[in-house]
Design an enzyme around this catalytic site. Structure first.
Site, PDB file in Angstrom:
ATOM      1  CB  THR A  13      -0.411   5.881  -7.740  1.00  0.00           C
ATOM      2  OG1 THR A  13      -0.232   6.267  -6.389  1.00  0.00           O
ATOM      3  CG2 THR A  13      -0.462   7.096  -8.616  1.00  0.00           C
ATOM      4  CG  ASP A  57      -2.127   4.021  -0.201  1.00  0.00           C
ATOM      5  OD1 ASP A  57      -2.178   5.165  -0.658  1.00  0.00           O
ATOM      6  OD2 ASP A  57      -1.067   3.510   0.255  1.00  0.00           O
ATOM      7  CB  SER A  59       0.309   2.781   3.262  1.00  0.00           C
ATOM      8  OG  SER A  59       0.972   3.552   2.312  1.00  0.00           O
ATOM      9  CB  THR A  89       5.492   2.686  -5.620  1.00  0.00           C
ATOM     10  OG1 THR A  89       4.958   3.874  -5.042  1.00  0.00           O
ATOM     11  CG2 THR A  89       5.237   2.661  -7.104  1.00  0.00           C
ATOM     12  CG  ASP A  90       3.889   4.183  -0.556  1.00  0.00           C
ATOM     13  OD1 ASP A  90       4.740   4.758  -1.254  1.00  0.00           O
ATOM     14  OD2 ASP A  90       2.877   4.750  -0.104  1.00  0.00           O
ATOM     15  CB  THR A 165      15.292  -0.721  -2.180  1.00  0.00           C
ATOM     16  OG1 THR A 165      15.955  -1.880  -1.744  1.00  0.00           O
ATOM     17  CG2 THR A 165      14.969   0.145  -1.005  1.00  0.00           C
ATOM     18  CD  GLN A 276      21.836   1.634  10.361  1.00  0.00           C
ATOM     19  OE1 GLN A 276      22.182   2.772  10.072  1.00  0.00           O
ATOM     20  NE2 GLN A 276      21.680   1.229  11.598  1.00  0.00           N
ATOM     21  CB  CYS A 277      25.236   0.449   3.384  1.00  0.00           C
ATOM     22  SG  CYS A 277      26.378   1.191   4.533  1.00  0.00           S
TER      23      CYS A 277
HETATM   24  N1  ASP Z   1       0.611   5.265  -1.564  1.00  0.00           N
HETATM   25  C1  ASP Z   1       0.560   4.620  -2.846  1.00  0.00           C
HETATM   26  C2  ASP Z   1       0.627   3.122  -2.648  1.00  0.00           C
HETATM   27  O1  ASP Z   1       1.669   2.624  -2.342  1.00  0.00           O
HETATM   28  C3  ASP Z   1       1.646   5.091  -3.724  1.00  0.00           C
HETATM   29  C4  ASP Z   1       1.705   4.392  -5.052  1.00  0.00           C
HETATM   30  O2  ASP Z   1       0.775   3.758  -5.499  1.00  0.00           O
HETATM   31  O3  ASP Z   1       2.697   4.462  -5.703  1.00  0.00           O
HETATM   32  O4  ASP Z   1      -0.371   2.462  -2.795  1.00  0.00           O
END
Ligand code: ASP
Length: 342
Positions: A13, A57, A59, A89-90, A165, A276-277
């Site tokens: 992003t 992206d 992801s 960020t993902d 995280t 998991q915490c």
């Molecule tokens: N889906 C985006 C990514 O991780 C979200 C972001 O950039 O924050 O590339």
């Protein structure tokens, strides 16, 4: 050497602006960064940029990108005081964790950052994050980088990369480090928490590019069938499992569950107990429900994050060491990712 920072743009992003012709969001041309972020001209050092040929992206991240990033950093190490990696960020916590393990004896700052709103949007958090990341990547004391670590900078804090995280999909404070203090707090001044920052290495940096991705994350939940556990653990070629347990490392005491775990360990699969915490640590001796896993040969992940545990497993398995050495490395603190002395 004149001070300079290399900004590596991988996608996400942060690098988006509105296309003037169509109005839709599209990746930003980094050569024009000073038009978008004119404040950048005020730094009294040189800032170069490197845009990866394929912007993603995050992801769509694959471990091959980590290998490319390590190569770019080590190839350019002599020319720059520090590196900023713009990343979605993902999966940023995975990438920062992976690079922390892959760049052994790192002696320069490698600061990941991104944003929740594109840099071309009026209320963007991307400009502040980018400017602070550049400032920290260039910061030095007596000619030595202040933060010779892989970090994530987000909002007003700098975190150790393998401790962070993503905790919020909307807030500008998208990251948290529950088990380790921030390395710096960013306000009018940047306050470095020097006691928390790793000391500079004694040996020259090396890239540990071998990664073994034949790993899985298995999260325990009430009702998880022993047949499902056994099926996952018998995936051909599987080498390592992050077992996400309850609380302080607890899991069902049922014989069929523990038998499946024992059998996998006996087949040479490395199993890492990670809670998991979000905060706190695995303590295998605390409850009988945790002791069963310990006796089955599961390795204590202590207070490691799932993201760091997964990347550490890929890295350690990728070194191709004998089983005892693999176990020993998984059980030790390699890059400040768990709270035990080195
Ligand atoms: N889906 C985006 C990514 O991780 C979200 C972001 O950039 O924050 O590339």
């Amino acid at each position: 050497m004149e001070k300079s920072v290399l900004v590596i743009y991988t996608g996400g992003t942060i690098g988006m602006v509105n296309d003037p012709a169509t109005g839709v969001l599209c990746p930003f041309n980094f050569d024009q960064i000073s038009l978008e972020v004119p404040e950048i001209r005020e730094f009294d050092f040189n800032i170069d940029n490197y845009t990866l040929p394929e912007l993603i992206d995050s992801s769509d991240l694959r471990p091959a990108l980590w290998v490319d990033l390590c190569r770019i950093i080590l190839d350019n190490r002599a020319r720059y005081h520090g590196f900023v990696i713009l990343h979605g960020t993902d999966t940023m916590a995975y990438s920062a964790s992976a690079l922390s393990f892959m760049l052994e004896h790192l002696d320069k700052p490698v600061i990941f950052t991104g944003s929740q709103l594109p840099i071309g949007k009026i209320r963007t958090d991307g400009k502040e994050n980018l400017l602070a990341a550049i400032e920290i990547a260039a910061a030095s004391d007596n000619g030595k980088p202040l933060v010779p670590e892989v970090c994530i900078l987000f909002g007003d804090r700098l975190f150790r990369g393998n401790r962070a995280t993503k905790i919020n999909a909307e807030s500008f404070d998208a990251f948290q480090s529950f088990n380790y203090p921030p390395l710096a707090e960013i306000g009018i001044h940047v306050h470095y928490n020097r006691a928390a920052i790793l000391p500079p290495p004694l040996l020259p940096p090396v890239a540990r590019a071998g990664l073994d991705t034949r790993v899985a994350i298995l999260k325990i939940f009430p009702g998880l069938g022993a047949d499902i556990v056994a099926a996952i653990l018998s995936v051909p070629g599987l080498r390592g499992v992050i077992l996400e347990t309850y609380g302080s490392g607890n899991a069902p005491t049922r014989a069929d569950f523990l038998d499946a775990i024992c059998a996998a360990v006996a087949r040479g699969i490395f199993i890492y107990n990670v809670t998991q915490c979000a905060g706190g640590s695995v303590e295998t001796g605390r409850y009988a429900t945790g002791r069963g896993l310990h006796e089955a040969g599961v390795i204590n992940g202590r207070d490691i994050t799932t993201e760091a545990a997964l990347c550490k497993m890929m890295h350690v398995l990728g070194r191709g060491l004998p089983p005892d050495d693999t176990r020993r490395l998984l059980d030790s603190n390699l890059r400040g990712e768990i709270s035990i002395a080195k």
